[in-house]
Scaffold this motif. Structure first.
Motif, short mmCIF file in Angstrom:
data_model
loop_
_atom_site.label_atom_id
_atom_site.label_comp_id
_atom_site.label_asym_id
_atom_site.label_seq_id
_atom_site.Cartn_x
_atom_site.Cartn_y
_atom_site.Cartn_z
N ASP A 164 0.83 -1.22 0.00
CA ASP A 164 0.00 0.00 0.00
C ASP A 164 0.86 1.26 0.00
N ILE A 165 1.92 1.23 0.77
CA ILE A 165 2.77 2.42 0.86
C ILE A 165 3.68 2.50 -0.37
N ARG A 198 2.54 3.98 -3.65
CA ARG A 198 2.40 5.45 -3.72
C ARG A 198 3.65 6.11 -4.27
N MET A 199 4.64 5.30 -4.61
CA MET A 199 5.81 5.81 -5.29
C MET A 199 5.41 6.58 -6.53
N CYS A 200 4.41 6.05 -7.23
CA CYS A 200 4.09 6.65 -8.52
C CYS A 200 2.64 6.48 -8.88
N GLY A 201 2.03 7.57 -9.36
CA GLY A 201 0.64 7.52 -9.78
C GLY A 201 0.48 7.25 -11.26
N ARG A 212 3.10 -1.82 -6.97
CA ARG A 212 2.41 -2.70 -6.02
C ARG A 212 2.81 -4.15 -6.26
N HIS A 231 -3.08 3.39 -8.13
CA HIS A 231 -2.88 2.66 -6.88
C HIS A 231 -3.90 1.53 -6.71
#
Lengths: 431, 239
Positions: free
Chosen positions: A57-58, A61-64, A71, A158
């Motif tokens: 989950d975290i 969030r590196m990249c949208g 993931r 995500h």
């Protein structure tokens, strides 16, 4: 010309904040600097001490923009640490969701970021009056790719469902039929918009770089394989630190990287994948390459765009094949049972922009002790600087340059940089 | 004449996933862009010429002095300022769940002295908040409608549970699985529980969030209480 500086402030139509500086001498380039501006997002730091289940989950969030791949790479690395192996159907489903992400990312880059450059516009809104047909088709393609990711992943940006051990929810038969329909429609629509990119006149510039990509010799690389270098070397994913070397530049919030063997820059991404794996393309992608006279290896950084087009065709073919496979064989159980244990795990994958590595050490409580993430754009920045230097010198020699700054921007955009991913953790001060 | 607001899109430090959520509104994108006068967007390639703005839509957290200055400058020329996503609304705290940025001591490049990741409203007045990591696409459409109608954009005050019930999902807490739904702001239509995952709290706290009570529920039902819930209670507090 001597002593002049070319400065591109906040390069547009890329993901994230990047300034680019070129210091000119007399007819040559003294220095080029890719200055990432994004705040260092310290995700590896925040992952330390966290439960393994929170990591995907975290980390995602590196990249949208690169969507599913962060993931999936995080999940695979943890599965590697726990010694989990998934049944083939779940691996196929993982591959399919990653393909959805890659297709949307390539469409966004090629048609919304790159195409305006070559048609003489600054953005797709300006293109609308004359090219409304193409713009509408492009948006449709983008949507079809996103829907594939959404059906499997729960959301395009995500995604939610890929978890350690499998998926939290798997698509129904009806969902799979929809995916197959979307993939077929994507392929059909795609073939109608390929020509505008494939027939673009790209600059004559060539510079042979070092190329690195994932390689498994069986399938076009995406979710697993060794690290292959175009000098013939191969590295086990766990030995990645023998292959690449991070360096720090004071002017950039991104880590930069060199090929460790001879300390030279290297390139990752669609062009590297093609240069090292072109034999594994689908038949129709190979035919298309032949029709347009595209031969690999290709040493022009601008060819990254055309390599992405061939990948669109290849992965659209593969999406159809995989969806059919899941429909005929069924998916079975959504996850496997596993035991949390102390371990170290790695996953090396191909994000849309190139080699992506997630590496975790996990203690017996299932908490992260150490995390390291190597993102594609960070690896490309040194090679981009080198290409920018040579390309500008090439333009100065040609002596018929209208707009060096625009040419420089075109080069930068060909790399499809993603600066958010690249603004990475640097060494923590030891107390 | 039809009101065509001058709008600017800006990205501070973030993954830009919230802007991608807007670009992913493929069916409505041309309508949205056509009804607005977009005068700044780096990702679309619309060059900012420093115009006065009716609305500025800002994603990302403030992570450097340059970004703080940029934000102040954007605020100065904007009638309405919108914080887009968890980074802009909460500094990204509800996704990384580090509420105190404990012990972060790293040497930063570009002359930056200290690690910060601040929400926009630490420095400027924010008019509208669009929560979530990433933002919900339907909420983005609502935002654009409200901008065009010159209506105030209000975030949902209720929790994720209110929406989860409407989707007829079985309760994760009842099953003994961690879920932050009771304290998390709704608006996402309970997307995570709907696809088989407990809520991870990415949208920040609902108006009446009671963290203490959620911790008790976890304890009662034998669910391991994550450390960050205690940090959240200590640093952010109940609402």
């Amino acid at each position: 010309m001597s002593g002049r500086t070319i400065f591109v402030e906040k390069v547009c139509r890329i993901e994230g904040g990047l300034n680019f500086t070129v210091v000119l001498g007399d007819g040559y380039v003294v220095e080029t600097r890719a200055e990432a501006l994004e705040g260092i997002r310290l995700l590896e730091r925040f992952l330390r001490g966290r439960d393994y289940g929170e990591v995907p989950d975290i980390a995602s969030r590196m990249c949208g923009v690169c969507q599913a791949i962060h993931r999936i790479t995080a999940v695979q690395a943890i599965e590697n640490a726990f010694g989990i192996s998934l049944p083939e159907s779940l691996q196929v489903l993982r591959r399919l969701v990653a393909i959805g992400g890659l297709l949307q990312s390539h469409i966004l880059h090629l048609y919304i970021f790159v195409l305006p450059d070559f048609l003489g516009y600054s953005n797709i809104v300006e293109m609308l009056p004359r090219y409304e047909g193409i713009v509408r088709k492009v948006l449709k393609l983008k949507k079809l790719a996103n829907v594939i990711t959404e059906i499997i992943g729960g959301r395009a940006v995500h995604p939610i469902t890929p978890i350690v051990g499998g998926f939290s929810k798997i698509p129904s038969k009806e969902d799979l039929e929809n995916i197959l329909r979307m993939a077929k429609e994507f392929r059909k629509e795609l073939l109608q918009v390929l020509d505008p990119i494939l027939s673009l006149e790209m600059p004559e510039f060539r510079r042979r770089a070092r190329y690195i990509s994932v390689y498994n010799g069986e399938r076009f690389p995406l979710l697993n394989g060794m690290l292959k270098v175009d000098d013939g070397s191969m590295f086990e994913p766990m030995k990645y630190m023998y292959c690449i070397q991070p360096i720090r530049e004071e002017y950039s919030t991104a880590k930069h990287y060199l090929y460790r063997i001879n300390k030279e820059p290297y390139m990752v991404g669609a062009l590297s994948r093609l240069n090292l794996n072109h034999g594994l393309l689908s038949d129709s992608a190979k035919d298309l390459a032949k029709t347009y006279g595209l031969v690999f290896p290709d040493y022009s950084p601008f060819s990254n765009n055309k390599a992405q087009v061939l990948e669109l065709v290849h992965f659209a073919d593969e999406a159809i094949e995989l969806a059919e496979k899941l429909l005929s064989g069924g998916i079975g159980k959504k996850s496997v049972v596993f035991r949390v244990e102390e371990g170290e795990g790695i996953s090396a994958t191909e994000a849309p922009r190139g080699l992506l590595i997630h590496h975790y050490k996990i203690n017996k409580m299932g908490r992260v002790v150490e995390a390291n993430i190597v993102t594609p754009t960070a690896q490309n920045l040194k090679n981009l600087e080198m290409d920018a230097k040579d390309y500008i010198e090439f333009l100065l020699e040609e002596n018929n340059v209208k707009d060096i700054k625009l040419e420089l921007e075109k080069l930068i955009r060909s790399y499809d940089p993603c600066i958010s991913c690249s603004a990475r953790f640097l060494k923590e001060n030891t107390k | 004449m039809v009101y065509k607001p001058k709008v600017g899109f800006f990205s501070l430090s973030s993954c830009e996933g919230c802007m991608v959520q807007i670009l992913n509104l493929e069916d409505d994108l041309l309508k949205i862009l056509g009804s607005l006068d977009v005068v700044a967007s780096r990702i679309l390639g619309i060059k900012d010429r420093g115009d006065k703005l009716d609305v500025s839509i800002v994603e990302g957290a403030v992570m450097s002095d340059d970004e703080r200055k940029e934000l102040l400058e954007i605020r100065e020329r904007s009638r309405i300022l919108v914080a887009l996503g968890d980074c802009a609304c909460n500094g990204g705290r509800f996704i990384v769940k580090d509420f105190a940025f404990k012990d972060i001591d790293i040497k930063l490049p570009r002359g930056q002295e200290k690690f910060v990741s601040d929400p926009l409203d630490k420095y400027v007045k924010v008019d509208y908040y669009v929560y979530g990591c990433p933002i919900d696409q339907q909420e983005a459409v609502e935002l654009f409608k409200n901008i065009l109608l010159e209506k105030e954009h209000k975030a949902k005050p209720y929790s994720v549970c209110s929406e989860c019930i409407l989707r007829e999902n079985a309760c994760f807490l009842d099953k003994g699985i961690a879920c932050l739904g009771p304290i998390t702001r709704g608006g996402c239509k309970a997307i995570c529980p709907t696809v088989g995952r407990g809520c991870i709290g990415c949208r920040g706290l609902a108006e009446d969030a009671n963290i203490r009570s959620l911790i008790e529920i976890f304890e009662e039902r034998g669910i391991e209480v994550p450390d960050y819930l205690h940090d959240m209670l200590k640093e952010v507090g109940d609402k």
